[in-house]
Design an enzyme around this catalytic site. Structure first.
Site, PDB file in Angstrom:
ATOM      1  N   TRP A  62       1.117   1.526  -0.964  1.00 21.98           N
ATOM      2  CA  TRP A  62       0.247   2.292  -0.068  1.00 21.98           C
ATOM      3  C   TRP A  62       0.381   3.795  -0.252  1.00 21.98           C
ATOM      4  O   TRP A  62      -0.618   4.522  -0.233  1.00 21.98           O
ATOM      5  CB  TRP A  62       0.436   1.890   1.398  1.00 21.98           C
ATOM      6  CG  TRP A  62      -0.143   0.535   1.664  1.00 21.98           C
ATOM      7  CD1 TRP A  62       0.516  -0.599   2.012  1.00 21.98           C
ATOM      8  CD2 TRP A  62      -1.530   0.158   1.560  1.00 21.98           C
ATOM      9  NE1 TRP A  62      -0.355  -1.656   2.114  1.00 21.98           N
ATOM     10  CE2 TRP A  62      -1.610  -1.227   1.846  1.00 21.98           C
ATOM     11  CE3 TRP A  62      -2.704   0.837   1.237  1.00 21.98           C
ATOM     12  CZ2 TRP A  62      -2.827  -1.926   1.835  1.00 21.98           C
ATOM     13  CZ3 TRP A  62      -3.921   0.138   1.223  1.00 21.98           C
ATOM     14  CH2 TRP A  62      -3.969  -1.226   1.524  1.00 21.98           C
TER      15      TRP A  62
ATOM     16  N   ASP B 124       2.091   8.022   7.472  1.00 21.11           N
ATOM     17  CA  ASP B 124       1.331   6.782   7.637  1.00 21.11           C
ATOM     18  C   ASP B 124       2.297   5.749   8.211  1.00 21.11           C
ATOM     19  O   ASP B 124       3.187   5.270   7.516  1.00 21.11           O
ATOM     20  CB  ASP B 124       0.775   6.330   6.280  1.00 21.11           C
ATOM     21  CG  ASP B 124       0.062   4.983   6.351  1.00 21.11           C
ATOM     22  OD1 ASP B 124       0.016   4.376   7.437  1.00 21.11           O
ATOM     23  OD2 ASP B 124      -0.451   4.533   5.302  1.00 21.11           O
TER      24      ASP B 124
ATOM     25  N   LYS C 296      -1.699  -4.182  12.077  1.00 24.89           N
ATOM     26  CA  LYS C 296      -0.385  -4.728  11.743  1.00 24.89           C
ATOM     27  C   LYS C 296       0.403  -4.999  13.036  1.00 24.89           C
ATOM     28  O   LYS C 296       0.836  -6.096  13.277  1.00 24.89           O
ATOM     29  CB  LYS C 296       0.400  -3.795  10.815  1.00 24.89           C
ATOM     30  CG  LYS C 296      -0.407  -3.352   9.571  1.00 24.89           C
ATOM     31  CD  LYS C 296      -0.177  -4.213   8.327  1.00 24.89           C
ATOM     32  CE  LYS C 296      -1.288  -4.103   7.281  1.00 24.89           C
ATOM     33  NZ  LYS C 296      -1.361  -2.829   6.580  1.00 24.89           N
TER      34      LYS C 296
END
Ligand SMILES: *Cc1c(COP(=O)(O)O)cnc(C)c1O
Length: 369
Positions: free
Chosen positions: A109, A179, A203
């Site tokens: 990511w 993030d 999530k």
């Protein structure tokens, strides 16, 4: 809801969208029929209603309480997922600044987050873990931060590889952007060390469609010109997160998850202790059977949210996943970029579910092959 649905949800180890608590699923089901006190389906309530404005306020209050968030930060609910933040962040903080943004490239990511940043200005990758296969995070003495950087960006939990920072990297005095999509609200954080945090919901917080942004208001004093209004954090702050039609259902679910965190769990200290316990339970099994399982991350950097491991022989993997599926476990197949097995232990997953998986793994190690 049938009994089988409940059971399969309880054993959902999916990497995302993640499992949600049974209480939240029941409340959402009720709200689709009719929101208590309103008498309308959540799918047909106006985002311009007073009720919805109240819901947004309640989310903000709950977040401020959970995180101890001072008023010098704004809270925003946006769309476009974490991926849109990969662009919005450098548009705001890098474009036209004449400075360099520093990024830690620690996994799948964070690697993605760098590509759109380069469109906005100079980017320096301060540390890159790819040559070592993204199996560990940097040590403090491997990082040389510039005091002049526009900001430091990192991903607190690399969801694919199962690597998590257990300290806060960066240099005080340089803006810190994070993030937190896959570990937001999973344990306490020292919020004032951050300038901008973003986390999509799917999530730990609810369904896809809504992304939370926490931003130090002072960052909004120098927004470069030419940013379309919908990509300008100020427009969303001013509109109280209703700049255009927001995902009302997703936002409702987030509101119920925050209530559950406060009322049923009792806050982030408790959530963190529980998550730690869940993670230790599985890593304990992995370490106990080194001839069968091999953890992906270096032990120091192991994630409490995503436990990534392999079977010692690749040919055992399909057998393991098949039997796990038959035993009622879902979502254990590793990310397509990495393969292997990934057990995601998001907030909504119970300790009992993790203990059941641990037992399954022990049985498999002893008798399975
Ligand atoms: C899943 C994930 C993303 C991708 O988010 P989208 O909402 O699909 O854009 C980004 N960052 C992290 C850390 C993730 O876990």
């Amino acid at each position: 809801m049938s009994a089988t649905t409940v059971d399969r949800n309880a054993l959902n180890f999916s990497g995302g969208p993640g499992v949600l608590p049974a209480r939240v699923l029941a409340e959402t089901q009720q709200a689709i029929a009719s929101v208590p006190g309103v008498g309308l389906s959540i799918l047909g309530i106006s985002h311009r209603s007073d009720w919805f404005a109240g819901l947004i306020e309640q989310i903000e209050r709950d977040l401020r309480a959970l995180l101890d968030l001072p008023d010098s930060y704004g809270v925003l609910l946006l769309q476009g997922g974490a991926t849109l933040q990969f662009s919005m962040v450098p548009m705001l903080l890098l474009r036209g600044s004449g400075r360099t943004a520093e990024y830690l490239r620690t996994g799948y990511w964070s690697a993605k987050s760098i590509v759109p940043a380069r469109l906005e200005g100079e980017v320096r990758v301060l540390w890159d873990g790819e040559a070592q296969g993204f199996r560990r995070l940097p040590m403090v003495d491997e990082l040389e931060y510039s005091p002049e950087a526009a900001y430091l960006h990192y991903v607190s939990n690399e969801t694919v590889e199962g690597l998590q920072f257990h300290c806060v990297p960066g240099r005080d005095g340089v803006r810190r952007v994070c993030d937190m999509s896959s570990d937001f609200l999973s344990r306490p954080i020292d919020i004032e060390r951050f300038d901008l945090i973003y986390a999509h919901a799917q999530k730990n917080l609810g369904p896809a469609g809504v992304t939370l942004v926490i931003i130090r208001r002072a960052l909004l004093e120098q927004v470069p010109p030419g940013i379309p209004e919908i990509l300008d954090y100020r427009a969303h702050l001013q509109a109280r997160s209703v700049y255009n039609t927001p995902p009302v259902l997703a936002i409702y679910v987030v509101s119920r998850v925050l209530r559950w965190l406060r009322e049923d769990i009792g806050g982030l200290e408790r959530m963190g202790a529980l998550n730690r316990c869940k993670a230790e339970c599985l890593y304990g099994v992995i370490d106990c059977y080194p001839d069968i399982y091999e953890g992906w991350a270096r032990p120091l950097d192991r994630s409490w949210m995503n436990v990534v491991f392999r079977l010692k022989r690749p040919e055992w993997e399909a057998e393991f996943l098949d039997r796990a599926e038959q035993a009622g476990f879902s979502g254990l197949k590793g990310h397509r970029a990495l393969g292997g097995v990934r057990a995601s232990l998001y907030n909504g997953l119970s300790l009992q579910a993790v203990e059941r998986l641990a037992k399954f793994m022990i049985d498999f190690a002893r008798h399975g092959i």
